[in-house]
Design a protein around this motif. Structure first.
Motif, short mmCIF file in Angstrom:
data_model
loop_
_atom_site.label_atom_id
_atom_site.label_comp_id
_atom_site.label_asym_id
_atom_site.label_seq_id
_atom_site.Cartn_x
_atom_site.Cartn_y
_atom_site.Cartn_z
N ARG A 149 0.84 -1.21 0.00
CA ARG A 149 0.00 0.00 0.00
C ARG A 149 0.87 1.26 0.00
NH1 ARG A 149 -2.62 -2.77 4.22
NH2 ARG A 149 -1.94 -1.12 5.63
N TRP A 150 1.95 1.25 0.78
CA TRP A 150 2.86 2.40 0.82
C TRP A 150 3.47 2.65 -0.56
CZ3 TRP A 150 8.08 2.81 -0.29
CH2 TRP A 150 8.71 4.02 0.08
N LEU A 151 3.90 1.58 -1.21
CA LEU A 151 4.57 1.72 -2.50
C LEU A 151 3.62 2.16 -3.61
CD1 LEU A 151 7.25 1.31 -4.10
CD2 LEU A 151 6.47 -1.03 -4.53
N THR A 152 2.40 1.64 -3.60
CA THR A 152 1.50 1.81 -4.75
C THR A 152 0.35 2.78 -4.54
OG1 THR A 152 0.08 0.00 -4.01
CG2 THR A 152 1.93 -0.56 -5.50
N GLY A 153 -0.01 3.06 -3.30
CA GLY A 153 -1.16 3.91 -3.03
C GLY A 153 -2.48 3.18 -3.03
N TYR A 154 -2.46 1.86 -3.23
CA TYR A 154 -3.71 1.10 -3.15
C TYR A 154 -4.24 1.12 -1.72
CZ TYR A 154 -3.19 -1.11 -7.77
OH TYR A 154 -3.10 -1.34 -9.11
N THR A 155 -5.57 1.15 -1.57
CA THR A 155 -6.18 0.89 -0.27
C THR A 155 -6.19 -0.63 -0.10
OG1 THR A 155 -8.39 0.67 -1.23
CG2 THR A 155 -7.73 2.89 -0.47
N GLN A 156 -6.46 -1.10 1.11
CA GLN A 156 -6.51 -2.55 1.31
C GLN A 156 -7.62 -3.17 0.45
OE1 GLN A 156 -4.23 -4.36 3.22
NE2 GLN A 156 -5.12 -6.04 2.06
N LYS A 157 -8.75 -2.49 0.36
CA LYS A 157 -9.86 -3.00 -0.44
C LYS A 157 -9.47 -3.12 -1.91
CE LYS A 157 -14.72 -2.18 -1.47
NZ LYS A 157 -15.87 -1.32 -1.26
N ARG A 158 -8.81 -2.10 -2.43
CA ARG A 158 -8.40 -2.14 -3.85
C ARG A 158 -7.29 -3.16 -4.08
NH1 ARG A 158 -7.75 3.43 -6.77
NH2 ARG A 158 -7.75 2.03 -8.55
N LEU A 159 -6.41 -3.32 -3.10
CA LEU A 159 -5.36 -4.35 -3.21
C LEU A 159 -6.01 -5.72 -3.27
CD1 LEU A 159 -2.49 -5.49 -3.12
CD2 LEU A 159 -2.50 -5.14 -0.65
N ASP A 160 -6.96 -5.97 -2.37
CA ASP A 160 -7.66 -7.26 -2.36
C ASP A 160 -8.39 -7.50 -3.69
OD1 ASP A 160 -6.76 -7.68 0.24
OD2 ASP A 160 -8.65 -7.04 1.16
N THR A 161 -8.96 -6.44 -4.26
CA THR A 161 -9.65 -6.56 -5.55
C THR A 161 -8.66 -6.94 -6.65
OG1 THR A 161 -11.35 -4.98 -4.91
CG2 THR A 161 -11.02 -5.30 -7.28
N GLN A 162 -7.50 -6.31 -6.66
CA GLN A 162 -6.48 -6.63 -7.67
C GLN A 162 -6.04 -8.09 -7.55
OE1 GLN A 162 -6.32 -4.83 -10.08
NE2 GLN A 162 -5.41 -2.83 -9.80
N LEU A 163 -5.92 -8.56 -6.32
CA LEU A 163 -5.54 -9.96 -6.11
C LEU A 163 -6.64 -10.90 -6.62
CD1 LEU A 163 -3.94 -9.59 -2.58
CD2 LEU A 163 -2.74 -10.23 -4.68
N ARG A 164 -7.87 -10.57 -6.29
CA ARG A 164 -9.00 -11.40 -6.71
C ARG A 164 -9.13 -11.44 -8.23
NH1 ARG A 164 -11.78 -9.41 -2.96
NH2 ARG A 164 -12.78 -7.77 -4.15
N LYS A 165 -8.88 -10.30 -8.88
CA LYS A 165 -9.00 -10.20 -10.34
C LYS A 165 -7.81 -10.83 -11.06
CE LYS A 165 -9.66 -6.07 -11.84
NZ LYS A 165 -9.79 -4.62 -12.05
N LYS A 166 -6.76 -11.19 -10.30
CA LYS A 166 -5.54 -11.76 -10.89
C LYS A 166 -4.93 -10.81 -11.94
CE LYS A 166 -6.52 -16.65 -10.06
NZ LYS A 166 -7.15 -16.51 -8.83
N THR A 167 -4.88 -9.52 -11.58
CA THR A 167 -4.32 -8.48 -12.43
C THR A 167 -2.85 -8.79 -12.74
OG1 THR A 167 -5.77 -6.90 -11.34
CG2 THR A 167 -3.89 -5.99 -12.52
N SER A 168 -2.44 -8.55 -13.97
CA SER A 168 -1.04 -8.77 -14.35
C SER A 168 -0.14 -7.80 -13.57
CB SER A 168 -0.84 -8.56 -15.85
OG SER A 168 -0.95 -7.18 -16.18
N LEU A 169 1.13 -8.16 -13.44
CA LEU A 169 2.08 -7.26 -12.79
C LEU A 169 2.12 -5.90 -13.49
CD1 LEU A 169 5.05 -9.64 -11.97
CD2 LEU A 169 3.85 -8.20 -10.33
#
Length: 116
Positions: free
Chosen positions: A37-57
């Motif tokens: 979150r510090w590095l990217t600015g994602y909130t925890q909710k948005r980070l969890d969403t990216q993980l669930r969506k299997k977003t590419s690096l």
């Protein structure tokens, strides 16, 4: 592995390795998430969403809400390469994260990892 193959890998496929590396050294998933979150600015909710969506690096970093301006303070060697010498912008972001997780696993204090 070619850079193209690395970039198309899902962030969700790499994430468990970050958590496992941290936990093996007595650190926590929560600390890994805080670093991301510090590095990217994602909130925890948005980070969890990216993980669930299997977003590419590539998309994970391209879609990051706010890459931390202090990330340029991350220096040192990761995978035999000096982070500050990496020219490819996306590879540099990936290696910044690798370096931060490495520092966490080595027992560095969170304040220092987060360049406070």
């Amino acid at each position: 592995m070619t850079e193209h193959r690395i970039y198309s890998m899902s962030f969700a496929s790499v994430y468990p390795h970050y958590v496992a590396k941290a936990e093996k050294k007595g650190r926590t998933k929560a600390e890994v998430d805080e670093i991301i979150r510090w590095l990217t600015g994602y909130t925890q909710k948005r980070l969890d969403t990216q993980l669930r969506k299997k977003t590419s690096l590539k998309d994970f970093f391209d879609q990051a809400p706010q890459l931390n301006p202090s990330r340029n303070l991350i220096t040192g060697v990761i995978c035999g390469v000096r982070v500050e010498d990496i020219e490819d912008p996306l590879m540099k972001e990936i290696r910044y994260l690798d370096k931060l997780i490495d520092e966490l696993a080595r027992g560095k204090a969170m304040e220092k990892i987060l360049r406070k």
